[in-house]
Design a protein around this motif. Structure first.
Motif, mmCIF file in Angstrom:
data_model
loop_
_atom_site.group_PDB
_atom_site.id
_atom_site.type_symbol
_atom_site.label_atom_id
_atom_site.label_comp_id
_atom_site.label_asym_id
_atom_site.label_seq_id
_atom_site.Cartn_x
_atom_site.Cartn_y
_atom_site.Cartn_z
ATOM 1 N N ASN A 16 41.215 34.225 52.970
ATOM 2 C CA ASN A 16 41.723 33.859 54.294
ATOM 3 C C ASN A 16 40.904 32.676 54.785
ATOM 4 O OD1 ASN A 16 39.277 35.016 55.345
ATOM 5 N ND2 ASN A 16 40.276 37.038 55.279
ATOM 6 N N GLU A 17 40.999 32.367 56.077
ATOM 7 C CA GLU A 17 40.283 31.190 56.589
ATOM 8 C C GLU A 17 38.774 31.412 56.653
ATOM 9 O OE1 GLU A 17 41.404 33.673 60.184
ATOM 10 O OE2 GLU A 17 42.328 33.049 58.278
ATOM 11 N N ARG A 18 38.311 32.632 56.394
ATOM 12 C CA ARG A 18 36.885 32.938 56.489
ATOM 13 C C ARG A 18 36.229 33.284 55.153
ATOM 14 N NH1 ARG A 18 34.979 33.194 61.491
ATOM 15 N NH2 ARG A 18 36.448 33.361 63.235
ATOM 16 N N LEU A 19 36.995 33.550 54.130
ATOM 17 C CA LEU A 19 36.420 34.012 52.868
ATOM 18 C C LEU A 19 37.083 33.339 51.672
ATOM 19 C CD1 LEU A 19 36.218 37.797 53.780
ATOM 20 C CD2 LEU A 19 34.243 36.376 53.180
ATOM 21 N N MET A 20 36.271 32.951 50.699
ATOM 22 C CA MET A 20 36.764 32.356 49.466
ATOM 23 C C MET A 20 35.861 32.809 48.322
ATOM 24 S SD MET A 20 37.289 28.314 48.485
ATOM 25 C CE MET A 20 35.527 28.032 48.268
ATOM 26 N N THR A 21 36.448 32.979 47.147
ATOM 27 C CA THR A 21 35.653 33.375 45.978
ATOM 28 C C THR A 21 35.924 32.432 44.814
ATOM 29 O OG1 THR A 21 37.332 34.852 45.029
ATOM 30 C CG2 THR A 21 35.837 35.797 46.660
ATOM 31 N N ILE A 22 34.955 32.363 43.924
ATOM 32 C CA ILE A 22 35.120 31.619 42.680
ATOM 33 C C ILE A 22 34.270 32.297 41.623
ATOM 34 C CG2 ILE A 22 33.254 29.984 43.178
ATOM 35 C CD1 ILE A 22 34.923 27.850 41.740
ATOM 36 N N ARG A 23 34.761 32.343 40.388
ATOM 37 C CA ARG A 23 33.995 32.916 39.278
ATOM 38 C C ARG A 23 33.595 31.792 38.334
ATOM 39 N NH1 ARG A 23 36.241 37.372 35.959
ATOM 40 N NH2 ARG A 23 34.130 38.262 35.867
ATOM 41 N N LEU A 24 32.329 31.801 37.946
ATOM 42 C CA LEU A 24 31.775 30.790 37.049
ATOM 43 C C LEU A 24 31.381 31.431 35.733
ATOM 44 C CD1 LEU A 24 29.386 28.968 39.547
ATOM 45 C CD2 LEU A 24 31.734 28.326 38.961
ATOM 46 N N MET A 25 31.658 30.732 34.643
ATOM 47 C CA MET A 25 31.225 31.184 33.334
ATOM 48 C C MET A 25 29.775 30.764 33.127
ATOM 49 S SD MET A 25 31.989 32.597 30.368
ATOM 50 C CE MET A 25 33.772 32.533 30.089
ATOM 51 N N LEU A 26 28.886 31.738 32.939
ATOM 52 C CA LEU A 26 27.478 31.454 32.711
ATOM 53 C C LEU A 26 27.166 31.398 31.219
ATOM 54 C CD1 LEU A 26 25.849 33.762 35.396
ATOM 55 C CD2 LEU A 26 26.552 31.373 35.613
ATOM 56 N N ALA A 27 27.793 32.266 30.470
ATOM 57 C CA ALA A 27 27.625 32.328 29.016
ATOM 58 C C ALA A 27 28.825 33.077 28.467
ATOM 59 C CB ALA A 27 26.321 33.022 28.652
ATOM 60 N N SER A 28 28.875 33.224 27.164
ATOM 61 C CA SER A 28 30.005 33.898 26.544
ATOM 62 C C SER A 28 30.200 35.282 27.146
ATOM 63 C CB SER A 28 29.777 34.017 25.040
ATOM 64 O OG SER A 28 30.843 34.721 24.434
ATOM 65 N N SER A 29 31.343 35.471 27.825
ATOM 66 C CA SER A 29 31.761 36.735 28.447
ATOM 67 C C SER A 29 30.875 37.161 29.621
ATOM 68 C CB SER A 29 31.816 37.872 27.415
ATOM 69 O OG SER A 29 30.521 38.303 27.057
ATOM 70 N N MET A 31 29.688 36.298 33.551
ATOM 71 C CA MET A 31 30.235 35.558 34.681
ATOM 72 C C MET A 31 29.371 35.725 35.930
ATOM 73 S SD MET A 31 33.119 34.459 33.317
ATOM 74 C CE MET A 31 34.091 33.960 34.743
ATOM 75 N N ALA A 32 29.572 34.806 36.863
ATOM 76 C CA ALA A 32 28.999 34.920 38.203
ATOM 77 C C ALA A 32 30.132 34.797 39.220
ATOM 78 C CB ALA A 32 27.955 33.853 38.456
ATOM 79 N N THR A 33 30.158 35.681 40.187
ATOM 80 C CA THR A 33 31.109 35.590 41.290
ATOM 81 C C THR A 33 30.384 35.041 42.512
ATOM 82 O OG1 THR A 33 32.503 37.420 40.523
ATOM 83 C CG2 THR A 33 32.600 36.876 42.858
ATOM 84 N N VAL A 34 30.887 33.926 43.038
ATOM 85 C CA VAL A 34 30.321 33.312 44.241
ATOM 86 C C VAL A 34 31.304 33.534 45.393
ATOM 87 C CG1 VAL A 34 29.475 31.194 45.301
ATOM 88 C CG2 VAL A 34 29.161 31.570 42.847
ATOM 89 N N ILE A 35 30.806 34.059 46.495
ATOM 90 C CA ILE A 35 31.626 34.321 47.675
ATOM 91 C C ILE A 35 31.144 33.424 48.805
ATOM 92 C CG2 ILE A 35 32.431 36.059 49.323
ATOM 93 C CD1 ILE A 35 31.586 38.192 47.249
ATOM 94 N N SER A 36 32.035 32.615 49.342
ATOM 95 C CA SER A 36 31.718 31.754 50.475
ATOM 96 C C SER A 36 32.292 32.387 51.741
ATOM 97 C CB SER A 36 32.317 30.361 50.266
ATOM 98 O OG SER A 36 32.099 29.550 51.406
ATOM 99 N N ALA A 37 31.450 32.503 52.777
ATOM 100 C CA ALA A 37 31.859 33.224 53.975
ATOM 101 C C ALA A 37 31.582 32.421 55.236
ATOM 102 C CB ALA A 37 31.127 34.568 54.054
ATOM 103 N N TYR A 38 32.455 32.592 56.219
ATOM 104 C CA TYR A 38 32.228 32.069 57.570
ATOM 105 C C TYR A 38 32.576 33.199 58.533
ATOM 106 C CZ TYR A 38 32.823 29.484 61.910
ATOM 107 O OH TYR A 38 32.720 29.074 63.218
ATOM 108 N N ALA A 39 31.568 33.894 59.020
ATOM 109 C CA ALA A 39 31.771 35.091 59.840
ATOM 110 C C ALA A 39 32.094 34.735 61.280
ATOM 111 C CB ALA A 39 30.522 35.973 59.787
ATOM 112 N N PRO A 40 32.724 35.649 62.016
ATOM 113 C CA PRO A 40 33.007 35.421 63.438
ATOM 114 C C PRO A 40 31.711 35.248 64.237
ATOM 115 C CG PRO A 40 34.305 37.246 62.595
ATOM 116 C CD PRO A 40 33.311 36.907 61.532
ATOM 117 N N THR A 41 31.808 34.522 65.329
ATOM 118 C CA THR A 41 30.648 34.290 66.198
ATOM 119 C C THR A 41 30.321 35.556 66.985
ATOM 120 O OG1 THR A 41 32.082 33.435 67.947
ATOM 121 C CG2 THR A 41 31.144 31.835 66.400
#
Length: 203
Positions: A16-29, A31-41
């Protein structure tokens, strides 16, 4: 950031407008999941805050257990310094006092065994704080880099970049250096060493 392109295994996913994810390959099989967040004030309605943390909880619950997990962003939350109460979640080097948004963040991190790396490293307060209140002119820490507690040693340092005060944002950028330890597949013949994947993240 260009060097990350070679490690893209999947396209970023906008929740949604506050959360996004991406998975990165670190090595064979592996992974790293990165979560970007913008929380309510702090002054946002309780229903909006509850919806944000419900969405975040769902994302955290769905991250594969074998993935490295990196949660970062602007949480509009002050987590304070009470590391005795939040043992394992909050380090000894927090700054300021806790507010209600901070309690929400600390609770969610505690539920998922996460540690707020900004509060782990001993450094001057100017390298801990990330945002200046426009009225009081006091600096606060509200932007975080968070990982699984078991991966705490992957993080070499997390600090604010004071030299970035005059860029397009009113926040200091958060700079985190990681040396991510990966486990190779076990072999019966001999024990394998643990390779490292070193990278810098900016929140």
């Amino acid at each position: 950031m260009n060097c990350l392109i070679n490690h893209l295994h999947e396209l970023p996913v906008g929740i949604n407008e506050r959360l996004m994810t991406i998975r990165l390959m670190l090595a064979s099989s592996q992974m790293a999941t990165v979560i970007s967040a913008y929380a309510p004030t702090l002054d946002a309605q309780d229903e909006v805050k509850e919806a944000f943390y419900a969405d975040l909880d769902k994302i955290l619950s769905e991250v594969p257990k074998e993935d490295k997990l990196i949660l970062l962003g602007d949480f509009n939350a002050r987590v304070g310094r009470n590391h005795h109460l939040w043992r394992g979640t909050l380090g000894r080097e927090g700054v300021g006092n806790t507010n209600s948004n901070g309690i929400l963040l600390l609770t969610k991190c505690s539920e998922h065994n996460l540690v707020i790396t900004n509060t782990v490293f001993r450094q001057k307060n100017k390298f801990k704080t990330s945002w200046m209140h426009p009225r009081s002119k006091l600096w606060h820490l509200i932007d975080y880099v968070i990982v699984r507690s078991k991966d705490r040693r992957d993080v070499l340092n997390t600090r604010a970049m004071t030299s970035a005060d005059d860029c397009w944002t009113d926040h200091r950028l958060i700079h985190s250096i990681m040396s991510i330890r990966l486990m190779r597949k076990r072999r019966m013949q001999k024990r394998q060493s643990r390779p490292k994947f070193k990278h810098r993240l900016f929140g």
